[in-house]
Design a protein around this motif. Structure first.
Motif, PDB file in Angstrom:
ATOM      1  N   ASN A   1     -16.343  -1.400 -12.408  1.00  0.00           N
ATOM      2  CA  ASN A   1     -15.730  -1.840 -13.668  1.00  0.00           C
ATOM      3  C   ASN A   1     -14.280  -2.277 -13.488  1.00  0.00           C
ATOM      4  N   ASP A   2     -13.739  -2.060 -12.300  1.00  0.00           N
ATOM      5  CA  ASP A   2     -12.334  -2.404 -12.051  1.00  0.00           C
ATOM      6  C   ASP A   2     -12.241  -3.867 -11.591  1.00  0.00           C
ATOM      7  N   ALA A   3     -12.029  -4.770 -12.547  1.00  0.00           N
ATOM      8  CA  ALA A   3     -12.036  -6.211 -12.242  1.00  0.00           C
ATOM      9  C   ALA A   3     -10.917  -6.583 -11.271  1.00  0.00           C
ATOM     10  N   ALA A   4      -9.750  -5.954 -11.426  1.00  0.00           N
ATOM     11  CA  ALA A   4      -8.621  -6.281 -10.550  1.00  0.00           C
ATOM     12  C   ALA A   4      -8.959  -5.949  -9.099  1.00  0.00           C
ATOM     13  N   LEU A   5      -9.595  -4.820  -8.900  1.00  0.00           N
ATOM     14  CA  LEU A   5      -9.988  -4.430  -7.545  1.00  0.00           C
ATOM     15  C   LEU A   5     -11.012  -5.420  -6.983  1.00  0.00           C
ATOM     16  N   LEU A   6     -12.024  -5.742  -7.785  1.00  0.00           N
ATOM     17  CA  LEU A   6     -13.049  -6.672  -7.296  1.00  0.00           C
ATOM     18  C   LEU A   6     -12.435  -8.023  -6.932  1.00  0.00           C
ATOM     19  N   ARG A   7     -11.537  -8.505  -7.798  1.00  0.00           N
ATOM     20  CA  ARG A   7     -10.899  -9.799  -7.516  1.00  0.00           C
ATOM     21  C   ARG A   7     -10.100  -9.731  -6.220  1.00  0.00           C
ATOM     22  N   LYS A   8      -9.440  -8.605  -6.029  1.00  0.00           N
ATOM     23  CA  LYS A   8      -8.653  -8.419  -4.800  1.00  0.00           C
ATOM     24  C   LYS A   8      -9.581  -8.475  -3.575  1.00  0.00           C
ATOM     25  N   LEU A   9     -10.719  -7.797  -3.672  1.00  0.00           N
ATOM     26  CA  LEU A   9     -11.648  -7.795  -2.531  1.00  0.00           C
ATOM     27  C   LEU A   9     -12.142  -9.211  -2.224  1.00  0.00           C
ATOM     28  N   PHE A  10     -12.427  -9.959  -3.283  1.00  0.00           N
ATOM     29  CA  PHE A  10     -12.886 -11.339  -3.082  1.00  0.00           C
ATOM     30  C   PHE A  10     -11.756 -12.255  -2.602  1.00  0.00           C
ATOM     31  N   ASP A  11     -10.518 -11.884  -2.894  1.00  0.00           N
ATOM     32  CA  ASP A  11      -9.370 -12.641  -2.369  1.00  0.00           C
ATOM     33  C   ASP A  11      -9.216 -12.411  -0.873  1.00  0.00           C
ATOM     34  N   VAL A  12      -9.420 -11.158  -0.473  1.00  0.00           N
ATOM     35  CA  VAL A  12      -9.161 -10.788   0.922  1.00  0.00           C
ATOM     36  C   VAL A  12     -10.327 -11.221   1.832  1.00  0.00           C
ATOM     37  N   VAL A  13     -11.572 -11.164   1.293  1.00  0.00           N
ATOM     38  CA  VAL A  13     -12.754 -11.462   2.118  1.00  0.00           C
ATOM     39  C   VAL A  13     -13.604 -12.545   1.449  1.00  0.00           C
ATOM     40  N   LEU A  14     -14.094 -13.504   2.244  1.00  0.00           N
ATOM     41  CA  LEU A  14     -15.038 -14.499   1.708  1.00  0.00           C
ATOM     42  C   LEU A  14     -16.458 -13.948   1.905  1.00  0.00           C
ATOM     43  N   PHE A  15     -16.911 -13.189   0.923  1.00  0.00           N
ATOM     44  CA  PHE A  15     -18.246 -12.585   1.056  1.00  0.00           C
ATOM     45  C   PHE A  15     -19.325 -13.657   0.928  1.00  0.00           C
ATOM     46  N   THR A  16     -20.283 -13.615   1.849  1.00  0.00           N
ATOM     47  CA  THR A  16     -21.435 -14.521   1.709  1.00  0.00           C
ATOM     48  C   THR A  16     -22.484 -13.885   0.800  1.00  0.00           C
TER      49      THR A  16
END
Ligand SMILES: O=C(O)[C@H]1O[C@H](OP(=O)(O)OP(=O)(O)OC[C@H]2O[C@@H](n3ccc(=O)[nH]c3=O)[C@H](O)[C@@H]2O)[C@H](O)[C@@H](O)[C@H]1O
Length: 443
Positions: free
Chosen positions: A160-175
């Motif tokens: 539920n933590d959108a900021a955390l999820l966005r950060k993870l997607f910023d740091v890693v290009l998940f396939t």
């Protein structure tokens, strides 16, 4: 205080006490009283201004905090150079063709096994888990330690933590995203209904929102459940059968998840695959499940309650061994097509799939108990009672032909073989002499 005191003395020749409230004029003088009142007011104004200035100062200086998660604590436990390095290291693949997968619920039962298998074959894996208290946190921490030794970093946070999820997607290009974080358990939904909405609906939408906005969008594979078949009586359950009669709130939230997933696929071009798991069991399993707490209670000599259907009918499950489920999950990831959208915009139709991952061989709960008695060499103290109206269904049985055809899924473990491995793990893990967390064999 001393400033006020000086001003008062010089202007009015009045002795003001350093502690408010202790001043007593020798006799009543209206002028003095007025001045004292004014001085008290200005003193109050000064202190209020200082207080307000402090608040403003801290408000301006403090950085924006991530959105709080009601399921866990609100303290930010992520971010920073060291943390980002751990994230990127964990998500790094061993080959150019490897997948880069965010596994939510990585410290959970299925998430743990899937993460290990992906990492072992060379994929990049980053875990995410909120380590909630639904069941023994020590078990989750033990799984985390095993993952850490295998090179998988589990970020502590909530979906539920959108900021955390966005950060993870910023740091890693998940396939890919392997979404396994959920509030599980059929019967617990009557005790804590909101946790199901929080994780299985709100959390899922949050993850989909961030995934759809990512560039590139990842392909998503996620855990639905056999429970969506609810009161369906046609067996074996096929993906084409009706799923509009859930028997529990858990089932209803999983069914809602399937509908929500479809809408994100339709609007944003996210590639999404839903897997309907059938009563998954095995080593490192969930203590809230019957096979697990039956084992614990039988060993302790405690009574267990075995449900039976109406008129003494058999209650049975298509128990599915964890290794078979893992091959199904990896098959789904490997065959997932790319999402077609980017940055929240759909560019064309995207893949949308639903599969049963079961064992195609239902076993009565009474038989499960008989196998456990044999493996544990202890007779269970059984109380047989009619299945309460608690969200349970009497029978599950998967038709897996679609998963077999399209994912190459073919379960190979019968219940007795799987329970033998589970009991071995259980006795080892909970052995008093065991060094905590170091599993004796290679699960
Ligand atoms: O595949 C799913 O869709 C679900 O599987 C699992 O649910 P279930 O199949 O209900 O498993 P589980 O609780 O182990 O009960 C097993 C059997 O024991 C019976 N049961 C249970 C408790 C008890 O005290 N006595 C008893 O007879 C009970 O009646 C049942 O027949 C997951 O928990 C759930 O998260 C979801 O993923």
């Amino acid at each position: 205080m001393s400033l006020l005191k000086t001003v008062a003395v010089s202007n009015n020749n009045i002795q003001l006490p350093s502690t408010p409230g202790k001043f007593k004029p020798e006799k009543y003088q209206p002028y003095n009283h007025f001045m004292i009142h004014r001085l008290r007011l200005s003193k109050l104004t000064l202190w209020s201004s200082i207080f307000l200035a402090f608040i403003l100062f801290f408000f301006i200086l403090s950085p924006p905090s991530p959105s709080p998660s009601p399921a866990t604590n609100t303290r930010q436990s992520w971010g920073g150079h060291h943390w980002e390095k751990r994230v990127t290291n964990s998500a790094r693949t061993n080959s150019d063709s490897g997948l880069t997968v965010l596994v939510t619920g990585a410290a959970g039962f299925v998430g743990f096994h899937v993460s290990l298998s992906l990492k072992r074959r060379g994929d990049g894996v980053l875990g995410l888990d909120n380590f909630n208290r639904y069941y023994d946190q020590n078990l989750k921490r033990a799984r985390q330690k095993v993952l850490s030794r295998a090179g998988v970093f589990v970020v502590e946070g909530d979906i539920n933590d959108a900021a955390l999820l966005r950060k993870l997607f910023d740091v890693v290009l998940f396939t890919h995203v392997m979404h396994l974080a959920a509030q599980a358990g059929v019967r617990y939904a009557m005790q804590n209904p909101h946790s199901y909405v929080h994780s299985n609906v709100a959390g899922f939408v949050n993850l989909l929102e961030v995934s759809k906005a990512a560039n590139p969008q990842p392909a998503m594979v996620w855990a639905s459940s056999s429970s969506v078949y609810g009161l369906n009586s046609k067996v074996p359950f096929s993906e084409k059968d009706r799923t509009d009669q859930p028997a529990s709130l858990y089932a209803a939230t999983k069914k809602a998840g399937e509908a929500i997933a479809h809408s994100y696929n339709h609007i944003y071009g996210l590639s999404i695959t839903g897997l309907r798991f059938f009563t998954v069991y095995g080593p490192w399993g969930r203590p809230d499940m019957a096979y697990f707490f039956f084992t614990k209670d039988i060993l302790k000599g405690k009574q267990i309650t075995v449900f039976e259907g109406a008129d003494g009918g058999t209650v049975a499950r298509d128990f599915t061994y964890i290794d078979d489920i893992v091959t199904g999950c990896l098959g789904a990831l490997d065959t997932a097509k790319r999402s077609t959208g980017s940055g929240g915009k759909k560019k064309g139709p995207a893949q949308f799939r639903i599969y049963n991952l079961g064992n195609t061989s239902p076993v009565a709960v009474s038989e499960l108990v008989r196998i456990l008695e044999k493996l544990l060499k202890v007779k269970a103290k059984k109380k047989v009672m009619a299945m309460p109206r608690n969200g349970d269904v009497q029978f599950t049985h998967a038709n897996i032909s679609r998963a077999h055809r399209e994912l190459g899924y073919m379960p190979t473990t019968d219940l007795e073989t799987g329970l033998t491995k589970f009991v071995k793990w259980y006795l080892d893990f909970y052995s008093p002499s065991r060094k905590k967390v170091a599993p004796s064999s290679s699960w």
